[in-house]
Design a protein around this motif. Sequence first.
Motif, mmCIF file in Angstrom:
data_model
loop_
_atom_site.group_PDB
_atom_site.id
_atom_site.type_symbol
_atom_site.label_atom_id
_atom_site.label_comp_id
_atom_site.label_asym_id
_atom_site.label_seq_id
_atom_site.Cartn_x
_atom_site.Cartn_y
_atom_site.Cartn_z
ATOM 1 N N ASP A 94 0.840 -1.212 0.000
ATOM 2 C CA ASP A 94 0.000 0.000 0.000
ATOM 3 C C ASP A 94 0.866 1.249 0.000
ATOM 4 N N LEU A 95 1.946 1.220 0.786
ATOM 5 C CA LEU A 95 2.850 2.374 0.822
ATOM 6 C C LEU A 95 3.496 2.587 -0.542
ATOM 7 N N SER A 96 3.925 1.506 -1.161
ATOM 8 C CA SER A 96 4.539 1.614 -2.484
ATOM 9 C C SER A 96 3.555 2.185 -3.510
ATOM 10 N N ALA A 154 0.998 4.119 -2.848
ATOM 11 C CA ALA A 154 0.768 5.528 -2.535
ATOM 12 C C ALA A 154 1.913 6.393 -3.063
ATOM 13 N N ARG A 155 3.130 5.896 -2.925
ATOM 14 C CA ARG A 155 4.277 6.651 -3.451
ATOM 15 C C ARG A 155 4.222 6.749 -4.966
ATOM 16 N N ASN A 156 3.782 5.672 -5.616
ATOM 17 C CA ASN A 156 3.668 5.712 -7.078
ATOM 18 C C ASN A 156 2.622 6.743 -7.511
ATOM 19 N N ARG A 157 1.497 6.779 -6.762
ATOM 20 C CA ARG A 157 0.459 7.766 -7.112
ATOM 21 C C ARG A 157 0.988 9.179 -6.917
ATOM 22 N N LEU A 158 1.772 9.365 -5.853
ATOM 23 C CA LEU A 158 2.333 10.691 -5.610
ATOM 24 C C LEU A 158 3.274 11.075 -6.755
ATOM 25 N N PRO A 182 -1.266 17.707 -1.873
ATOM 26 C CA PRO A 182 -1.284 17.524 -0.413
ATOM 27 C C PRO A 182 -1.990 16.241 0.027
ATOM 28 N N GLY A 183 -3.075 15.883 -0.670
ATOM 29 C CA GLY A 183 -3.776 14.646 -0.311
ATOM 30 C C GLY A 183 -2.919 13.424 -0.540
ATOM 31 N N ALA A 233 -1.527 10.740 2.251
ATOM 32 C CA ALA A 233 -1.734 9.291 2.111
ATOM 33 C C ALA A 233 -0.423 8.529 2.278
ATOM 34 N N VAL A 234 0.651 9.074 1.722
ATOM 35 C CA VAL A 234 1.955 8.428 1.881
ATOM 36 C C VAL A 234 2.361 8.413 3.351
ATOM 37 N N HIS A 235 2.211 9.571 4.016
ATOM 38 C CA HIS A 235 2.579 9.654 5.427
ATOM 39 C C HIS A 235 1.754 8.681 6.272
ATOM 40 N N ARG A 236 0.441 8.627 5.986
ATOM 41 C CA ARG A 236 -0.428 7.725 6.750
ATOM 42 C C ARG A 236 0.007 6.267 6.582
ATOM 43 N N ARG A 237 0.335 5.858 5.372
ATOM 44 C CA ARG A 237 0.754 4.475 5.135
ATOM 45 C C ARG A 237 2.145 4.190 5.719
#
Length: 533
Positions: A282-284, A286-290, A310-311, A315-319
């Motif tokens: 999930d973290l990976s 989220a980073r890809n989406r960022l 910012p969203g 999301a990256v920080h939360r994961r």
Amino acid sequence: MSSPLSPAPVRAAHVRLSGVHVSFGGRPVLSGVDLVAAAGDRVAIVGENGRGKTTLLRVLAGDLPADRGDVHRSGSAGVADQQIPLGANDTVGALIDLELAAVRDALARLESATEALSEGLPGADDVFAAALEQAEALDAWDADRRVEVSLAALNAVDDRDRPLGTLSVGQRHRVRLACLLGAGHPVLLLDEPTNHLDAAGLEHLTERLRAHPGVVVLVSHDRALLADVATTVIDLDPSSDGRPRVYGGGYASHVEARRAERARWETEHAEQIAERQRLADDLSAARNRLRDNWRPPKGTGRHVRATRAPGLVRAVHRRQEELAGHVVAVPPPPARFSMPDLPSHGGAVLLRAAGVTVAGRLARPVDVALESGDRLVVTGRNGAGKSTLLSVLAGELEPDTGTVARSRSARIGLLGQESDLPGRRTAMELYDERLARSGISGPGLGQLGLLGGYDRNRPVAELSVGARRRLDLALVLACRPHVVLLDEPTNHLSATLVDELTAALGTTPAAVVIATHDRQLSRDTASWPRLAL
């Protein structure tokens, strides 16, 4: 820590451990061991090699203080460990007298108390009553007869003038065991008592332990003995929470409960690892989406980019926080034994012995022929020549009569009863050297699941007897033999490893020959051909 070890009547025999911890060189060996055993209880200590079984016996014997915890034993103890307490020049009679010292002392005290009583000395009544109680607790008058019975049943030397140095290791241990079975100690502490016993000796030992009126605590690899004798099992093997387990209901109940617990452990660990991987994925993502959305396609307005970024960052920080907060609380279960792929050698006789004898060691001529996939169990009483035959087959001993022919391309591996490894080298060094000398590719020592990382990198001299036995087995398997010769392979190995090894031996394409007194192994290989010596 308290440790009163004074003699007491058998009916008062009692052992209690509470929160016992022992460490060697800062490394925990026993962690939080608890036990309560009273007269009539027979406690089996089980676990993989190096888990502290012998250490726990030493604590109970009073030879080793616990670092923390309480130890209480009521009743004198007879101890059968792996070391004979006398030298080569001492006699069988001296060993018997040493092991019956408590009996001799009880009778001497009773004789002295009787004299004091007959002379009417003050307090003689109480002294006589205490001396009589101690002698009765040990059944001291019948001790020598019981020892003679056990010497005969265990096929042990009964010549009291015979120097111990003229006896084999097995003979010395059988003499000492016979003494302990006859001495009448309220508490028996036995470390691998079935080593060096034949079928008749095993039957006698089982009968005596079941009839013992006090407390029995034993370490044994003999699964048949554990099944026939144990009422309680202390399992020192690793557990999901790191604490030893105590199981009532005998050995069979322990095996079933341990198997279920191991399955739960593996499931829980796998689930936690899978959850951690899901969080990492999930973290990976989220980073890809960022990364992909930080720079929108050409022509997209600044407002879209400003509101989207910012969203995505949140999301990256939360994961990241979820992954950091996820703890794999269940440790990985210990590795299982993994037999290397042993080769077949189709269409040829790998080894053939015809009419072989060895003077004084293998009297009856023996014929053996082995091809790939063959199985053979060699049986017979102690001294019948089982070990001698395996040494002849392996080429380590020349027969006095008969012939032995071996295929030139066949590799033969022999696991002997006794280990003779150089003490200064580490297990890893010896194994890697054996692989290099063989010129054959094989699995690394860690891949076999026989020794943990700590033991693999220790000098052999610092390994437990069981760990050295595991290393001996690894060295035999290192060169991937076509013929595997195993002399009492279950000695010093845990019941779990024996089960895994037995299953592997049943399916390997190599030829396998086993010499054993192990009753459970004999049952597990009941379909194999037999050679009785």
